[in-house]
Design an enzyme around this catalytic site. Structure first.
Site, PDB file in Angstrom:
ATOM      1  N   LYS A 114       0.825  -1.211   0.000  1.00  2.90           N
ATOM      2  CA  LYS A 114       0.000   0.000   0.000  1.00  2.90           C
ATOM      3  C   LYS A 114       0.856   1.257   0.000  1.00  2.90           C
ATOM      4  O   LYS A 114       0.520   2.234  -0.656  1.00  2.90           O
ATOM      5  CB  LYS A 114      -0.945   0.009   1.202  1.00  2.90           C
ATOM      6  N   LYS A 197      -9.295 -10.102  -8.881  1.00  2.79           N
ATOM      7  CA  LYS A 197     -10.275 -10.110  -7.801  1.00  2.79           C
ATOM      8  C   LYS A 197     -11.289  -8.976  -7.978  1.00  2.79           C
ATOM      9  O   LYS A 197     -10.911  -7.866  -8.332  1.00  2.79           O
ATOM     10  CB  LYS A 197      -9.464  -9.907  -6.511  1.00  2.79           C
ATOM     11  N   LYS A 200     -13.193  -3.115  -4.552  1.00  3.89           N
ATOM     12  CA  LYS A 200     -13.670  -1.731  -4.655  1.00  3.89           C
ATOM     13  C   LYS A 200     -12.662  -0.880  -5.421  1.00  3.89           C
ATOM     14  O   LYS A 200     -13.019   0.162  -5.946  1.00  3.89           O
ATOM     15  CB  LYS A 200     -13.962  -1.131  -3.276  1.00  3.89           C
TER      16      LYS A 200
HETATM   17  P1  ADP Z   1     -11.728  -4.869  -1.406  1.00  2.00           P
HETATM   18  O1  ADP Z   1     -10.955  -6.021  -2.003  1.00  2.00           O
HETATM   19  O2  ADP Z   1     -12.882  -4.462  -2.205  1.00  2.00           O
HETATM   20  O3  ADP Z   1     -10.818  -3.727  -1.035  1.00  2.00           O
HETATM   21  P2  ADP Z   1     -11.614  -5.529   1.344  1.00  2.00           P
HETATM   22  O4  ADP Z   1     -10.158  -5.723   1.166  1.00  2.00           O
HETATM   23  O5  ADP Z   1     -12.093  -4.397   2.169  1.00  2.00           O
HETATM   24  O6  ADP Z   1     -12.320  -5.457  -0.069  1.00  2.00           O
HETATM   25  O7  ADP Z   1     -12.206  -6.899   1.871  1.00  2.00           O
HETATM   26  C1  ADP Z   1     -13.169  -7.044   2.868  1.00  2.00           C
HETATM   27  C2  ADP Z   1     -13.460  -8.520   3.002  1.00  2.00           C
HETATM   28  O8  ADP Z   1     -14.044  -9.040   1.797  1.00  2.00           O
HETATM   29  C3  ADP Z   1     -12.215  -9.369   3.228  1.00  2.00           C
HETATM   30  O9  ADP Z   1     -12.540 -10.414   4.128  1.00  2.00           O
HETATM   31  C4  ADP Z   1     -11.895  -9.930   1.869  1.00  2.00           C
HETATM   32  O10 ADP Z   1     -11.190 -11.156   1.937  1.00  2.00           O
HETATM   33  C5  ADP Z   1     -13.276 -10.104   1.277  1.00  2.00           C
HETATM   34  N1  ADP Z   1     -13.225  -9.958  -0.178  1.00  2.00           N
HETATM   35  C6  ADP Z   1     -12.959  -8.817  -0.839  1.00  2.00           C
HETATM   36  N2  ADP Z   1     -13.015  -8.991  -2.162  1.00  2.00           N
HETATM   37  C7  ADP Z   1     -13.316 -10.303  -2.363  1.00  2.00           C
HETATM   38  C8  ADP Z   1     -13.519 -11.117  -3.535  1.00  2.00           C
HETATM   39  N3  ADP Z   1     -13.417 -10.601  -4.745  1.00  2.00           N
HETATM   40  N4  ADP Z   1     -13.825 -12.422  -3.369  1.00  2.00           N
HETATM   41  C9  ADP Z   1     -13.936 -12.936  -2.122  1.00  2.00           C
HETATM   42  N5  ADP Z   1     -13.753 -12.235  -0.981  1.00  2.00           N
HETATM   43  C10 ADP Z   1     -13.445 -10.927  -1.094  1.00  2.00           C
HETATM   44 NA    NA Z   2      -8.568  -4.516  -0.321  1.00  7.09          NA
END
Ligand code: ADP
Ligand code: NA
Length: 330
Positions: A114, A197, A200
């Site tokens: 990051k 993946k 957001k």
């Molecule tokens: P993002 O990837 O959108 O930034 P976060 O990192 O805030 O989302 O993830 C919040 C939760 O959602 C975590 O437990 C993460 O493992 C899960 N998560 C996020 N994106 C995915 C995805 N594409 N498939 C499965 N789980 C996900």
């Molecule tokens: Na993330």
């Protein structure tokens, strides 16, 4: 016998949770209520580590909590609260920071990733100490289990190390949390870039299905999902990542086996699969949206629920912090 405790947190850093959040994490939060004493936290302290707008943050924290209740977190059985309403979190984080090595913290790969993106001179000290606050989040509740994906394994390892270190330096105070590995956790990929993946921070909004977006928009995104040029509907994550992703979502939301779906779509085309999946997803989000709006339309009631959650959280976090303070000589 008392149920094992589970702790998990999620950042209020988007206007809506997306389908990846739900299928990869939040549906497991809901399921864990059946077997565990659950503490779930909207981690707004974590959400200010990389710059934010106060008005937007406040709104996102509320919408996050409303969505969690709407998804089925039951305030009678689980404790759902907003992190900044429980001052024990940063208080314990300071203590844990004082037993964390600078080198140890520097080895956290998520910080490296990051901070590299932001330019390491511009990234905040808060982003650097983020995993220490995360350890405090978990240890305050004496959590036995923490649901973790691959991306959080190193942070949980740090939490375990800090619990053990504190216990051996000052006497047994903290439960050492174990990873709770969720079987068949669906990894959802981007509709436009099916090897990446769904996130957001995805490059195109067309690749993400937000739980709170207009169902017609969701249906359109699914119909426009990137697939290969073949015709056959089979599950092949390597060769046909787009179709595999659609099947994964379909299976997770309908409860039907992937094999069943593949058999049911034998001889049919990608268009048929997309059309049906669009219906499955929009039928799924509709009641969630209604319930979320119900919570948001009654701000006083939502505040009351969150205040009660914070009070229940403090009833556990307070005594843990006092025990830790006592042991270190405060
Ligand atoms: P993002 O990837 O959108 O930034 P976060 O990192 O805030 O989302 O993830 C919040 C939760 O959602 C975590 O437990 C993460 O493992 C899960 N998560 C996020 N994106 C995915 C995805 N594409 N498939 C499965 N789980 C996900
Ligand atoms: Na993330």
């Amino acid at each position: 016998p008392a149920r094992p405790r589970v702790f998990s947190g999620i950042q209020p850093t988007a206007d809506s949770f997306h389908l990846g959040n739900y299928l990869g994490a939040l549906r497991h939060w809901v399921a864990l209520q059946e077997t565990h004493e659950a503490f779930y936290c909207v981690v707004d302290l974590h959400a200010i580590t990389a710059g934010h707008d106060p008005k937007v943050l406040r709104q996102r924290s509320r919408v996050a909590a409303a969505q969690l209740f709407a998804l089925g977190l039951d305030p009678e059985r689980s404790t759902l609260f907003v992190q900044s309403q429980v001052p024990e979190h940063p208080q314990l984080a300071w203590v844990l920071g004082c037993i964390t090595g600078f080198g140890e913290a520097s080895r956290m790969t998520q910080f490296k990733d990051k901070s590299q993106k932001q330019g390491s001179d511009r990234s905040s000290v808060g982003l650097f100490t983020y995993p220490i606050l995360q350890a405090a989040d978990i240890l305050l509740y004496q959590a036995d289990a923490v649901p973790v994906g691959e991306d959080q394994r190193q942070h949980l390892e740090l939490s375990r190390d800090l619990a053990q270190r504190f216990n051996s330096l000052f006497g047994k105070t903290f439960t050492v949390p174990a990873p709770h590995i969720v079987k068949d956790t669906a990894k959802i990929t981007d509709l436009q870039e099916p090897t990446a993946k769904m996130s957001k921070s995805s490059s195109s909004p067309a690749g993400i299905i937000d739980l709170l977006e207009e169902p017609a928009r969701t249906a359109k995104k699914i119909r426009s999902a990137v697939t290969d040029t073949g015709r056959e509907i089979v599950f092949d994550a390597e060769g046909k990542p787009g179709i595999a992703n659609l099947l994964t979502i379909y299976s997770a939301l309908s409860g039907r086996d992937i094999d069943d779906l593949v058999a049911a779509y034998a001889g049919k085309g990608y268009g048929d699969l997309k059309k049906d999946l669009a219906e499955v997803v929009t039928e799924f989000v509709r009641p969630i949206q209604e319930r979320t709006n119900g919570y948001l339309d009654d701000p006083a009631q939502l505040d009351k629920l969150l205040a009660a959650g914070a009070e229940k959280a403090r009833a556990v976090a307070g005594p843990t912090l006092r025990a830790a303070y006592e042991r270190i000589g405060f």
